[in-house]
Enzyme design. Structure first.
Site, PDB file in Angstrom:
ATOM      1  CB  CYS A   8     -35.084   2.209  79.847  1.00 22.43           C
ATOM      2  SG  CYS A   8     -35.105   0.800  79.155  1.00 22.43           S
ATOM      3  CB  CYS A  14     -36.280  -5.313  80.704  1.00 26.05           C
ATOM      4  SG  CYS A  14     -34.652  -5.598  80.675  1.00 26.05           S
ATOM      5  CB  CYS A  17     -31.172  -1.394  83.585  1.00 26.39           C
ATOM      6  SG  CYS A  17     -30.234  -1.585  81.867  1.00 26.39           S
ATOM      7  CB  CYS A  91     -31.786  -2.387  74.629  1.00 28.76           C
ATOM      8  SG  CYS A  91     -30.769  -2.312  76.147  1.00 28.76           S
ATOM      9  CD  GLN A 215     -13.398  -7.793  80.021  1.00 24.53           C
ATOM     10  OE1 GLN A 215     -14.782  -7.373  80.520  1.00 24.53           O
ATOM     11  NE2 GLN A 215     -12.557  -8.367  80.825  1.00 24.53           N
ATOM     12  CE1 TYR A 244     -10.016 -18.957  86.503  1.00 24.67           C
ATOM     13  CE2 TYR A 244      -8.235 -17.615  87.371  1.00 24.67           C
ATOM     14  CZ  TYR A 244      -9.143 -18.648  87.615  1.00 24.67           C
ATOM     15  OH  TYR A 244      -9.329 -19.324  88.707  1.00 24.67           O
ATOM     16  CD  GLU A 265     -10.267 -18.887  78.415  1.00 24.71           C
ATOM     17  OE1 GLU A 265     -10.070 -17.849  79.133  1.00 24.71           O
ATOM     18  OE2 GLU A 265     -11.364 -19.627  78.286  1.00 24.71           O
ATOM     19  CB  CYS A 340     -16.693  -9.316  86.421  1.00 19.51           C
ATOM     20  SG  CYS A 340     -16.855 -11.017  86.455  1.00 19.51           S
TER      21      CYS A 340
HETATM   22  N1  SAH Z   1      -8.961 -11.806  80.661  1.00 22.91           N
HETATM   23  C1  SAH Z   1      -9.831 -12.057  79.741  1.00 22.91           C
HETATM   24  C2  SAH Z   1     -11.066 -12.942  80.065  1.00 22.91           C
HETATM   25  C3  SAH Z   1     -11.702 -12.921  81.064  1.00 22.91           C
HETATM   26  S1  SAH Z   1     -13.327 -13.727  81.423  1.00 22.91           S
HETATM   27  C4  SAH Z   1     -10.236 -10.686  79.113  1.00 22.91           C
HETATM   28  O1  SAH Z   1     -10.308  -9.724  79.887  1.00 22.91           O
HETATM   29  O2  SAH Z   1     -10.956 -10.680  78.130  1.00 22.91           O
HETATM   30  C5  SAH Z   1     -12.852 -15.226  82.070  1.00 22.91           C
HETATM   31  C6  SAH Z   1     -12.369 -16.216  81.334  1.00 22.91           C
HETATM   32  O3  SAH Z   1     -12.042 -17.266  82.118  1.00 22.91           O
HETATM   33  C7  SAH Z   1     -13.169 -16.577  80.057  1.00 22.91           C
HETATM   34  O4  SAH Z   1     -12.592 -16.481  78.968  1.00 22.91           O
HETATM   35  C8  SAH Z   1     -13.396 -18.053  80.337  1.00 22.91           C
HETATM   36  O5  SAH Z   1     -13.613 -18.816  79.592  1.00 22.91           O
HETATM   37  C9  SAH Z   1     -12.197 -18.562  81.416  1.00 22.91           C
HETATM   38  N2  SAH Z   1     -12.286 -19.556  82.241  1.00 22.91           N
HETATM   39  C10 SAH Z   1     -13.565 -19.834  83.105  1.00 22.91           C
HETATM   40  N3  SAH Z   1     -13.285 -20.747  84.026  1.00 22.91           N
HETATM   41  C11 SAH Z   1     -12.038 -20.978  83.923  1.00 22.91           C
HETATM   42  C12 SAH Z   1     -10.920 -22.162  84.573  1.00 22.91           C
HETATM   43  N4  SAH Z   1     -11.598 -22.990  85.573  1.00 22.91           N
HETATM   44  N5  SAH Z   1      -9.766 -22.168  83.866  1.00 22.91           N
HETATM   45  C13 SAH Z   1      -9.300 -21.297  83.261  1.00 22.91           C
HETATM   46  N6  SAH Z   1     -10.298 -20.436  82.425  1.00 22.91           N
HETATM   47  C14 SAH Z   1     -11.542 -20.360  82.884  1.00 22.91           C
END
Ligand code: SAH
Length: 383
Positions: A8, A14, A17, A91, A215, A244, A265, A340
């Site tokens: 890169c 940057c 990475c 990139c 994602q 979430y 969510e 993550c």
């Molecule tokens: N499972 C999904 C999203 C994961 S990312 C996927 O795989 O795509 C994490 C998510 O948690 C995001 O959408 C974010 O908006 C949500 N989030 C963050 N804090 C939160 C909370 N306190 N209660 C509920 N959701 C939350």
């Protein structure tokens, strides 16, 4: 595995990475060791799932706009830990089509004499561009973020952009006039197309709005979800919580193999998408709630709701005590924790494993090649 390791040109400045200068195989080894040292005491860490071709995987590409000392427009990423913009055209981890769109906007802004936004003086117009691409569908959503409501020759600008990039399926103008590190402001309007993209994951289709979480690496996400569903070992009879849940992807992938899914969510836009996604995929056994996951699961614990399996996929900060404590009251047979951030994962696993759960399997997935990010799926079972 890719043998050629591209270099890169921006890596020294940057800072995005962490693993530039290493081979992809070396990165995977480093990530494996990190997982082993942070999580190895909980259970055996399975070999990390890498990518065949670890380049151009990012389906969400952001470019901030400014001008250099000569007045020429530059756009790209913020240098790690600063507010300084580095031109990062080409990139190697970003989607190539998104890169072409950003370059076309940079050229057009120069041709049209559109000034970049200066957040200190509150002058100028063009602030950011965000491009989201659908890996399977090829759809391209362009979000042009302005620091002001005034956009002279907007119609012509959009017409010319579509001429240069005819594959764009939607263009949204978003206004962000606040001094903030957030990219998107609260006001936005679709100027062309539907204002969202549709993409497919694990055989289901999803609409994704500008602000909804999705994602960033669709190829690895399919492997991640497959692992999570496999760990849950669903038989068709379970009541499942998808916490979430974003636009509903994990719950919808699990829905065909269980009795009922409850999703929670906090982001309203994501829940709006999730409800439409449920309909368009003809899924009827999901209930979707907009709420803080900790608050919502605490109310489930108070009502003595039976949960057999909990999928939880919190943001980088991990989960919180109200959520984990309610989980310990509900005692689902299985918890599938998708994380993550292995550091906050280790902290949360400690709490769960000292209070009745055993970690059975740990599967790292490389969702973010060249960066130091690692995604992990953990299966926990009640003792
Ligand atoms: N499972 C999904 C999203 C994961 S990312 C996927 O795989 O795509 C994490 C998510 O948690 C995001 O959408 C974010 O908006 C949500 N989030 C963050 N804090 C939160 C909370 N306190 N209660 C509920 N959701 C939350």
């Amino acid at each position: 595995m890719s043998k050629a390791n591209k270099a890169c040109p921006y890596s020294k400045k940057c800072g995005g990475c962490a693993h530039q200068g290493k081979t992809y195989e070396q990165q995977l080894q480093i990530k494996q060791q990190k997982e082993q040292s942070l999580l190895g005491t909980f259970s055996k860490v399975l070999p990390i799932i890498g990518m065949e071709n670890p380049y151009n995987y990012r389906n969400k590409v952001h470019a901030a706009f400014t001008k250099d000392k000569k007045g020429n427009i530059i756009c790209g990423s913020y240098i790690q830990g600063t507010h300084q913009i580095l031109d990062t055209a080409g990139c190697m981890i970003e989607d190539e089509v998104a890169g072409k769109v950003i370059n076309a906007i940079k050229q057009l802004a120069t041709d049209f004499g559109i000034k970049t936004y200066d957040e200190d003086r509150k002058t100028g117009i063009l602030r950011h561009v965000l491009v989201r691409t659908g890996h399977k569908t090829g759809q391209v959503l362009v979000i042009i973020v302005l620091g002001t409501y005034v956009f002279p020759s907007k119609k012509n600008f959009i017409k010319e952009l579509l001429k240069k990039c005819p594959y764009i399926t939607s263009i949204v103008i978003n206004i962000n006039d606040k001094k903030t590190s957030m990219i998107l402001g609260n006001k936005q309007k679709a100027e062309y197309g539907k204002g969202y993209i549709v993409d497919e994951l694990c055989g289901l289709s999803y609409r994704i709005s500008p602000k909804s979480f999705y994602q960033v690496n669709a190829i690895q996400t399919e492997k991640l979800y497959k692992t999570a569903i496999e760990f849950a070992g669903l038989t068709g009879k379970e009541t499942v919580l998808d916490a979430y849940s974003g636009i509903g992807t994990i719950g919808m992938t699990a829905a065909a193999s269980c009795m009922k899914v409850i999703s929670v969510e906090s982001n309203k836009d994501a829940v709006f998408d999730a409800r439409l996604n449920m309909k368009s995929n003809n899924i009827t056994n999901i209930e979707i709630h907009v709420d803080d996951a900790g608050k919502y699961i605490t109310s489930l614990a108070r009502n003595r709701q039976t949960l057999d399996v909990v999928f939880m996929d919190p943001p980088r900060a991990g989960s919180d005590k109200p959520f984990l404590n309610a989980l310990l009251t509900l005692k689902p047979k299985k918890i599938v924790y998708v994380s993550c951030n292995p550091e906050t994962l280790a902290r949360d696993l400690k709490h769960l494993t000292t209070n009745g759960y055993n970690a059975k399997k740990i599967q790292p997935v490389d969702m973010f090649p060249w960066t130091d990010g690692i995604e992990t799926v953990v299966l926990l079972e009640y003792k």
